[in-house]
Structure formats: structure tokens, C-alpha cells
Design a protein around this motif. Structure first.
Motif, PDB file in Angstrom:
ATOM      1  N   ASP A  62       0.825  -1.207   0.000  1.00 20.61           N
ATOM      2  CA  ASP A  62       0.000   0.000   0.000  1.00 20.61           C
ATOM      3  C   ASP A  62       0.856   1.254   0.000  1.00 20.61           C
ATOM      4  OD1 ASP A  62      -2.802   1.176   0.364  1.00 20.61           O
ATOM      5  OD2 ASP A  62      -1.714   2.088   2.031  1.00 20.61           O
ATOM      6  N   THR A  63       2.021   1.224   0.646  1.00 12.01           N
ATOM      7  CA  THR A  63       2.867   2.418   0.679  1.00 12.01           C
ATOM      8  C   THR A  63       3.392   2.789  -0.696  1.00 12.01           C
ATOM      9  OG1 THR A  63       4.939   1.240   1.141  1.00 12.01           O
ATOM     10  CG2 THR A  63       3.617   1.931   3.041  1.00 12.01           C
ATOM     11  N   ARG A  65       1.502   2.286  -3.344  1.00  9.77           N
ATOM     12  CA  ARG A  65       0.263   2.495  -4.098  1.00  9.77           C
ATOM     13  C   ARG A  65      -0.132   1.290  -4.941  1.00  9.77           C
ATOM     14  NH1 ARG A  65      -2.501   5.685  -1.689  1.00  9.77           N
ATOM     15  NH2 ARG A  65      -3.653   6.315  -3.530  1.00  9.77           N
ATOM     16  N   ALA A 117      -6.052  -0.242   5.362  1.00  2.81           N
ATOM     17  CA  ALA A 117      -5.305   0.376   4.270  1.00  2.81           C
ATOM     18  C   ALA A 117      -5.795  -0.127   2.919  1.00  2.81           C
ATOM     19  CB  ALA A 117      -3.808   0.074   4.426  1.00  2.81           C
ATOM     20  N   VAL A 229       2.733   2.003   9.682  1.00  7.43           N
ATOM     21  CA  VAL A 229       3.104   2.863   8.558  1.00  7.43           C
ATOM     22  C   VAL A 229       3.103   4.304   9.044  1.00  7.43           C
ATOM     23  CG1 VAL A 229       2.480   3.679   6.254  1.00  7.43           C
ATOM     24  CG2 VAL A 229       2.117   1.282   6.876  1.00  7.43           C
ATOM     25  N   GLU A 231       4.885   8.483   8.373  1.00 10.91           N
ATOM     26  CA  GLU A 231       5.633   9.439   7.566  1.00 10.91           C
ATOM     27  C   GLU A 231       6.762  10.042   8.404  1.00 10.91           C
ATOM     28  OE1 GLU A 231       4.771   9.811   4.447  1.00 10.91           O
ATOM     29  OE2 GLU A 231       2.877   8.712   4.550  1.00 10.91           O
ATOM     30  N   LEU A 332       8.837  -0.396   4.821  1.00 11.22           N
ATOM     31  CA  LEU A 332       8.240   0.539   5.771  1.00 11.22           C
ATOM     32  C   LEU A 332       9.291   1.505   6.310  1.00 11.22           C
ATOM     33  CD1 LEU A 332       5.806  -1.784   7.757  1.00 11.22           C
ATOM     34  CD2 LEU A 332       5.310  -0.308   5.795  1.00 11.22           C
ATOM     35  N   HIS A 335       9.781   3.974   3.549  1.00 11.34           N
ATOM     36  CA  HIS A 335       8.649   4.895   3.491  1.00 11.34           C
ATOM     37  C   HIS A 335       8.741   5.948   4.586  1.00 11.34           C
ATOM     38  CE1 HIS A 335       4.544   6.206   2.655  1.00 11.34           C
ATOM     39  NE2 HIS A 335       4.321   6.158   3.960  1.00 11.34           N
TER      40      HIS A 335
END
Length: 415
Positions: A62-63, A65, A117, A229, A231, A332, A335
Motif C-alpha cells: 500500500d505504501t 500504491r 489500508a 506505517v 511518515e 516501511l 517509506h
């Protein structure tokens, strides 16, 4: 992160936040074993980490996309018990869960984050969250097994599940205690010398808190209200300061203190070290990846630069031997620091992860994160003299103008 094990002996030996490698020796083969379900990632025995490694895989995809394979998502949702909980692995999901089914908070919280997610599984997520709330301890936290004493790792991963789904952890209380109340009881006070500011997994038999790097990485994320997850954070000065806030810090200060402890731990060699009884100290790749995420989440990507660089240089063999959860951990970490996982120390982590199970269905419709290599590869596919630039020229000649450019822009979006 260390692998989840069901036995009491293994749980005593390691902290249970994460699954870098299965409890048995990992099969380095990149393809799933024919004896395992087709939707499951990895070829090693999933008895202890099936749901965890599947959840991390879906989160990692998912990170970048990616739309995961339907059979991979179906495998994960199919592992849920009727009461909403998840066990590490159910070989026969046609049999209902009973009192002997060893469900746990960590597998359940990881599955919640992954399925949220992915989207489209609100009923599964809702039931899992309801179960987690039902097994909250009186101190506000969670243990690995329902009813077990709270620990920093389990409490943190459940906090991550709550915040990922838009639930404020402070609103989930038991006897007036919140998850943060429980988590802060595992933070070592600033008077503890070398371990100051770290988190313990649990108090030892004498009630003493002992610094634990795995629990500290988990505790930093939990105190920040972050999930698996995250940022890069923006906390000025995070990750390199000394312990502050006294013996009763706020959760934000506890996160900063924990990050400072991790920064000190990786300052010399760039990695954390495992020190299991009877074994020589070795670099701990999984916990180092966790430390990267925690440091970046608390103080920004620059605070995680040294351990990230160490992972980029050294973690390739470990990930290949350990399987999908290890690849996912590195993705991860990438990310969390804004690093391209497709060029991680010369390796394409996304490609390597995807090779361990069913191929993803493609990219999300809103994706705009095409790499330079992807764009170049797509351009190479158009060898026709009637290619896009020829068409642009013809259209300009005939005065299509702005309408063409709008449609062309839409055409070039990643499917």
C-alpha cells in the motif's frame, strides 16, 4: 521487530512486536510453497507469523500504491474468527475458532491496519476493533494474549490499529485508564542512567523496568499515536537529545526520550545488536529497521540516516533469508524516511517482496508515483512511428489545442 512465537519460552526470550523472521528456519526460496495456501506470502511455516507477515506485506504494498492480489486479501480476511480476533495462523478455516484457538492482540491489530489500508473490509475491521476493546486490561493496555499482563509492544501495536482507523486512543478506556496511561508505565525514568528514556517490554519479576530496544522502538510509535506505517516526523531536535521531562514525562516527551535512547544505541555501529542468552551478540536487522521507523517518525528522516544507510548496505542477505516480513519491514523503513524502496542499496525491495507471493493487481487509480525507470520503460514500449509524439504533432497541426493536452495528461496517468 522479532518474530511472534506461541510458546511461553520464546515469548520470554524476545519481545513480540513484529515478525522479521519465522520461528523456524526460513526457506530462502522466493516463491510460496505448494503446500501452503496460494494467497499467503512466503514459503516458511506460517504457524507463528502467518497473519503478521501477510499484514506487513499488504501494508508495504500500500505504501507504494499497489493494489494487492485479491487472493492475498481474501486469505487474510479468511483467518478471522467469528468473535473478530485473529490467531497467527489457522490451517483449517472451515473449523470455527474455539477456546483452544490461540488468538492474540498483535496479529489482530496488524490485520486491522492492513485491511483498513486496503479498504473495502469495514465489517472485518469493525469486528476486530470490537474484540480488541473487549480484551483491554484494567490498566488501559493490552498483553499479547487476551487477559495477559499488558506490555509495551502489544499496547503500542493496538494504539496503531486504533489511530489508523480514526479512533482516538484516549477515548478507549478501561476503569478510567487509557492506552497511553498503560504505555507510559513502561517508560524508564530519566534517573535510570544508561537506560534512561528507553521503554521496557514489561517489568521483570522484581518489578524493575529494563531497557529493551525492541520495546523502545514500539513505544516511540505508540506514544506518538502512530501505526506500523508512518511518515517522517517534524519534531525539531528529536532523536539525539538527552532524557527530559523527569520521571513522569508526557507521551510526547516519552517518545522523544525513547528516540534519544535509540539514537545512542545506533550511534557507534549504525545498528542495534541482539543479545540472546548463550549466543554471541549479532546485528539485529529487524529491530534496526524498527528503530529507523521510530527515529524518523519522532524526529524526521535525518535522525534515522545512519541506521538507514547501514540497512541499505547490509540487510539484503537477511531479507532474502527471512522472507516477506523482512522485505516489508525494509519498505516501511524506506517509506518512513522518504527513501525509494525500489532503489534500496541497489535492490528493488518491492519486486523482491512481490516475488514471494501472488502478484499485485496493479496500481491504485490515484497513483502518480511513477519512478523514472517506470516512465522510461513505458516510453520504450511505444516504438511505432505513430507514437505519442508523432500524434502530438499531428494534433497540433490540426489545432486540437488545449482539449488534446487535457486528454493526453489523463492518458498518461498510471493505471
Amino acid at each position: 521487530m522479532n518474530v511472534r512465537r506461541r510458546s511461553a519460552a520464546a515469548l520470554a526470550a524476545i519481545a513480540v512486536f513484529g515478525a522479521a523472521a519465522p520461528a523456524v528456519a526460513a526457506d530462502p526460496s522466493p516463491s510460496a510453497s505448494a503446500s501452503l495456501p496460494a494467497g499467503l506470502y512466503g514459503s516458511a511455516d506460517p504457524q507463528y507469523d502467518g497473519v503478521w507477515r501477510q499484514s506487513l506485506t499488504l501494508l508495504a504494498q500500500d505504501t507504494v500504491r499497489m493494489v494487492p492480489a485479491k487472493q492475498a486479501v481474501d486469505w487474510l480476511t479468511g483467518q478471522q474468527c467469528a468473535n473478530g480476533a485473529f490467531a497467527p495462523y489457522r490451517a483449517d478455516t472451515s473449523k470455527p475458532c474455539d477456546a483452544r484457538t490461540m488468538v492474540d492482540t498483535n496479529s489482530t491489530a496488524a490485520a486491522v491496519q492492513a485491511l483498513w489500508a486496503v479498504g473495502g473490509h469495514g465489517d472485518v475491521v469493525e469486528d476486530a476493533l470490537a474484540w480488541l476493546k473487549s480484551v483491554q486490561n484494567k490498566d488501559g493496555g493490552w498483553g499479547y494474549s487476551p487477559g495477559g499482563p499488558s506490555d509495551a509492544n502489544s499496547t503500542s501495536v493496538v494504539i496503531g490499529a486504533l489511530t489508523a482507523t480514526g479512533t482516538e486512543p484516549e477515548s478507549v478506556t478501561k476503569d478510567g485508564k487509557t492506552p497511553y496511561d498503560a504505555l507510559l508505565t513502561f517508560a524508564l525514568p530519566c534517573s535510570e542512567g544508561e537506560g534512561a528514556g528507553a521503554f521496557a517490554f514489561q517489568p521483570d519479576k522484581a518489578g524493575k523496568l529494563l531497557a529493551n530496544d525492541d520495546a523502545t522502538a514500539a513505544g516511540v510509535l505508540g506514544a506518538l499515536g502512530k501505526g506500523l506505517v508512518t511518515e517522517p516526523g517534524r519534531t525539531a531536535g528529536g532523536g539525539d537529545a538527552g532524557c527530559a521531562g523527569g520521571d513522569k514525562p508526557t507521551r510526547e516527551q516519552a517518545a522523544a526520550n525513547g528516540a534519544a535512547h535509540l539514537a545512542r544505541a545506533v550511534a557507534k555501529d549504525g545498528h542495534l545488536t541482539s543479545a540472546l542468552a548463550g549466543a554471541d551478540p549479532q546485528p539485529d536487522y529487524g529491530n534496526t529497521a524498527d528503530a529507523v521507523v521510530a527515529l524518523a517518525a519522532q524526529g524526521g528522516a535525518e535522525k534515522a540516516a545512519k541506521p538507514l544507510a547501514w540497512l541499505q548496505k547490509n540487510a539484503g542477505t537477511w531479507a532474502k533469508q527471512s522472507g516477506p516480513a523482512a522485505y516489508a519491514q525494509l519498505i516501511l523503513a524506506a517509506h518512513a524516511t522518504g527513501t525509494d524502496p525500489r532503489a534500496f542499496g541497489g535492490a528493488d525491495l518491492v519486486k523482491q517482496l512481490n516475488a514471494t507471493g501472488p502478484a499485485p493487481e496493479g496500481f491504485k487509480a490515484t497513483d502518480t508515483l511513477r519512478t523514472t525507470n517506470q516512465a522510461a520503460d513505458e516510453d520504450k514500449k511505444d516504438d511505432s512511428p505513430f507514437g505519442v509524439w508523432w500524434f502530438v504533432g499531428v494534433c497540433l497541426v490540426f489545432g486540437i489545442g488545449i482539449g488534446f493536452f487535457l486528454s493526453g495528461r489523463n492518458r498518461k496517468r498510471q493505471p
